[in-house]
Every structure is written in C-alpha cells, then in structure tokens.
Enzyme design. Structure first.
Site, PDB file in Angstrom:
ATOM      1  N   GLY A 182       0.775  10.854   0.136  1.00 36.91           N
ATOM      2  CA  GLY A 182       1.169   9.689  -0.662  1.00 36.91           C
ATOM      3  C   GLY A 182       0.960   9.917  -2.145  1.00 36.91           C
ATOM      4  CG  ASN A 183       3.119   8.102  -4.809  1.00 38.96           C
ATOM      5  OD1 ASN A 183       2.927   6.931  -5.124  1.00 38.96           O
ATOM      6  ND2 ASN A 183       4.244   8.493  -4.183  1.00 38.96           N
ATOM      7  CG  LEU A 184      -2.865   8.167  -7.484  1.00 35.85           C
ATOM      8  CD1 LEU A 184      -3.508   8.726  -8.758  1.00 35.85           C
ATOM      9  CD2 LEU A 184      -3.928   7.633  -6.548  1.00 35.85           C
ATOM     10  CB  SER A 185       3.319   4.330  -7.053  1.00 37.07           C
ATOM     11  OG  SER A 185       4.069   3.196  -7.433  1.00 37.07           O
ATOM     12  CB  ALA A 210       5.907   6.821  -7.149  1.00 31.23           C
TER      13      ALA A 210
END
Length: 402
Positions: free
Chosen positions: A204-207, A271
């Site tokens: 995943g990512n930090l969005s 994102a």
C-alpha cells in the site's frame, strides 16, 4: 443555530472549531434551546449565549457579533429559519446578526426529505444563494424517524472542513453561492490502492484520501454532480456525492474508465500502486526462531495499469483531465521539470505536483502544490488542502468555461 434534532451534532462542530483555534460564539434560536440547553453552548464556546435582541441591549449584540464575525455558520438550518433568512427577516438575534454582517455565510439545512424537496424550500435556498449565501446540500440517509432520504445534516467533520475552507479563502463563497459548476459532472479518484500479497497482507501507500475528498466536496458545493472512486482512505467520505469504493489499482482503473466518457472533468487524485504481486492463496508463513531473523524473501512484482494514461488515451472533446504527481526532491526546479515531463507523457490538461519527501503531505491537513499547464508552471498554493482544492476546482472551472 436552528431548532432541529440535528442540533446535537453542532456540539462537535463547536468543539472542533474551538480546538482549531477559532473564537466561537453560539447564537441559538429559542427553539434550538429546546434541543440543547444554554449551559452546554456556554461551556463549549466559553462565551455567554443569548438568543433575543433584548438580552443585551447596551451591547447591541447583533451589530457587535456581526462586525466581529469572520464566518457565520448556521447549523442546523431548519425550513423555517431558511425561509426567514431568504426573506431578509430580522426577528431574533441570529437573523439580525446575519443581516448586520458582511462575513461569508454558510447554511447547513437539515429537515425531513419532503420539507427539503418542497418547492417553497427549494426557492428559499435559491434566494439565499442569490444573496451570496452558501447553502450546503443536505446529506442522504436516515432521518429522525424511519424515513431515509435527502435532508440529513452532514457529519461534523465535513461541515468543519467547509467552514474552514471559507475561513481560509472567503472568496470561495462567491462560486459556491453562484453554483458555477451546476450542470457539469466531475469524476474524482481518492485514497490509496492496496495490492494483496496473500489473504492478510498487502502493498500500500500513505495516501489518506483527504486531497481527493477536499476537491470533491468543493466541487459539489459549487453545484457539480460529483462521483468519487475511493480507494482506502482515512478521511470522512463527503456527503451529496456518489461514492464507489475500490481496492486495487486494477479495480480503480476499471471503475474510472467505465465512467470517464460521461464526465466533463476527471481528477486523478488517488495514489495508485505502481506494482502488484501475484497473491498467494494462503498466508505466507515465516520461519520461526531467532536463527531466521534478517532472512530475506523474494517477492516478484509486476507493473499495474496506468489509469491516467489510459483515460488520456481515449480523449473526449471538451473534457478536462487533471493528474497528480507526488515526487521526492527538494530541488524545486527539478520538481517542476519532473512534473512537466509527466504532464506531456500522460497527455492530461493539468498536472498538480507536490514534493512528498520526508513524509510531507500524506496524512496532513496542509499541502504545497503547484499547478502545471501544458504551457508551463502556474499557480502555487501553500496551506490547507481546502485552499488547494479550491484552487484546483477554479482551474477546472476556467477550462470548462472555455
């Protein structure tokens, strides 16, 4: 504050505005005090609370409060209160203060669906907007009884966000009251996608989704019909918009491309993960014991669909496409160079670029964006995501109007 059952939600609004550093004064109608008492408002705001024009005659409360106000937020706005404001009546402290103030005004209607959809109420809302007042469309959902439909007051987080956007940039009130995006359809993606590794893990990512939701909320407040394709987020879903939830970048691509040709403008604020794995069907086990600490594991990744590029590869005359670029460089010239290259490579009309080095931007309420056009860099906005969203929606409006 009007006299409706949704008055209990205003307690959270007052608290959050005060926690954000604002000096909040509560002016209830007499009927509002039947729902939440005066001591509650005085405790939350730290100020004495009056409802009648004769409560403090020497202080000329309506003039004093009207002149001091940076924003007048009326929540809940009942059908009766909306009618009185639209007619310019001044028969209690709240309505006289509204008349005496030049500050932006935000009304948040909350009432039964039949009352909200009544032609008289709709005309009152239109009249208030003609007077330069921002009228927030109510949310859809469960009402006081068993009924459900439009008329529910939005959640406090969304109201506070809209109030903050007007405090950050009072000029936002004009396009919101004018409903300058009415008749246009806007498609927004938000949040971060997740690519499964096995049944319990993912890439995943930090969005947080806050930027996409801010854009959707601003556009909806200006009258646009908005659909949000939301991946995983940490933010409150905006009301008065259609929300489609997705998980992976493949899901996001499918949902966006299915709706892209019906949209007048598309904002790719999500994102999307650039790489995904072929997920294992069972949980990947680790080797137990201290002897295996630091042991490596190979994970083969493949590139995911480029959603923005696919949308731009299927052009629609007159449609506006806005992309986002999160880059990691402290060199502003290099940042703009990367943005310009991406803009032309993808083929979108506008690219919004920001530097996300050292954990900046993601999950924060503030941002630092630069709007990049085909002709080169444009406006830079440093501050709240609400202010940045207003600037981005301004760009969309200008391009659509052309």
């Amino acid at each position: 504050m009007g006299g409706g059952i949704a008055a209990y939600k205003v307690c959270q609004i007052v608290r959050r505005l005060a926690e954000n550093g604002h000096d909040v004064h509560v002016i209830p109608t007499d009927s509002a005090l039947e729902f939440v008492g005066r001591p509650t408002w005085e405790a939350l705001s730290g100020h004495s609370v009056h409802s009648g024009v004769f409560d403090d005659v020497p202080g000329v409360e309506h003039v004093r409060l009207g002149e001091q106000a940076d924003l007048i937020l009326v929540a809940p706005t009942t059908a009766d209160l909306l009618s009185r404001i639209a007619q310019g009546r001044g028969d209690d402290l709240l309505t006289t203060t509204i008349l005496a103030s030049r500050a932006p005004k935000l009304l948040v209607p909350a009432m039964h669906t039949a009352m909200w959809l009544n032609p008289a109420t709709q005309e009152n809302a239109a009249a208030a907007r003609r007077h330069g007042i921002v009228v927030k469309e109510p949310a859809r959902g469960r009402l006081t009884g068993r009924d459900s439909g439009p008329g529910r007051m939005p959640e406090p987080d969304e109201i506070v966000w809209l109030a903050q956007s007007l405090l950050d940039d009072p000029e936002c009130a004009e396009p919101m009251s004018a409903q300058d995006l009415a008749g246009w359809t806007i498609l927004v993606s938000a949040g971060g996608t997740r690519e499964p590794i096995d049944p319990v893990r993912y890439i995943g990512n930090l969005s947080s989704g806050r930027m996409g939701f801010a854009i959707a909320t601003n556009a909806a407040a200006r009258g646009a019909k908005v659909t949000v394709v939301a991946a995983h987020t940490q933010a409150q879903l905006p009301s008065s918009v259609e929300v489609v939830t997705v998980d992976t970048t493949e899901d996001l691509c499918q949902a966006m491309t299915q709706r892209a040709r019906q949209a007048d403008a598309i904002v790719m604020a999500a994102a999307a993960a650039d790489f995904a794995a072929a997920p294992a069907t069972t949980k990947i086990k680790k080797h137990e014991g201290t002897d295996h600490v630091g042991e490596s594991m190979t994970l083969e990744l493949h590139q995911t669909p480029d959603v923005l590029a696919q949308i731009c590869a299927d052009p629609v005359p007159g449609r506006v496409v806005v992309g986002f670029a999160a880059e990691t460089t402290d060199d502003r010239e290099q940042l703009l160079h990367l943005a310009d290259a991406k803009l032309h490579r993808k083929g979108c009309d506008v690219l919004i670029v920001n530097d996300v080095s050292a954990g900046r931007v993601f999950g924060s309420s503030d941002t630092d964006i630069t709007v990049v056009h085909q002709q080169g860099p444009g406006r830079r906005v440093v501050g709240s995501k609400a202010r940045a969203a207003a600037a981005i929606v301004d760009e969309i409006h200008q391009l659509l109007a052309q």
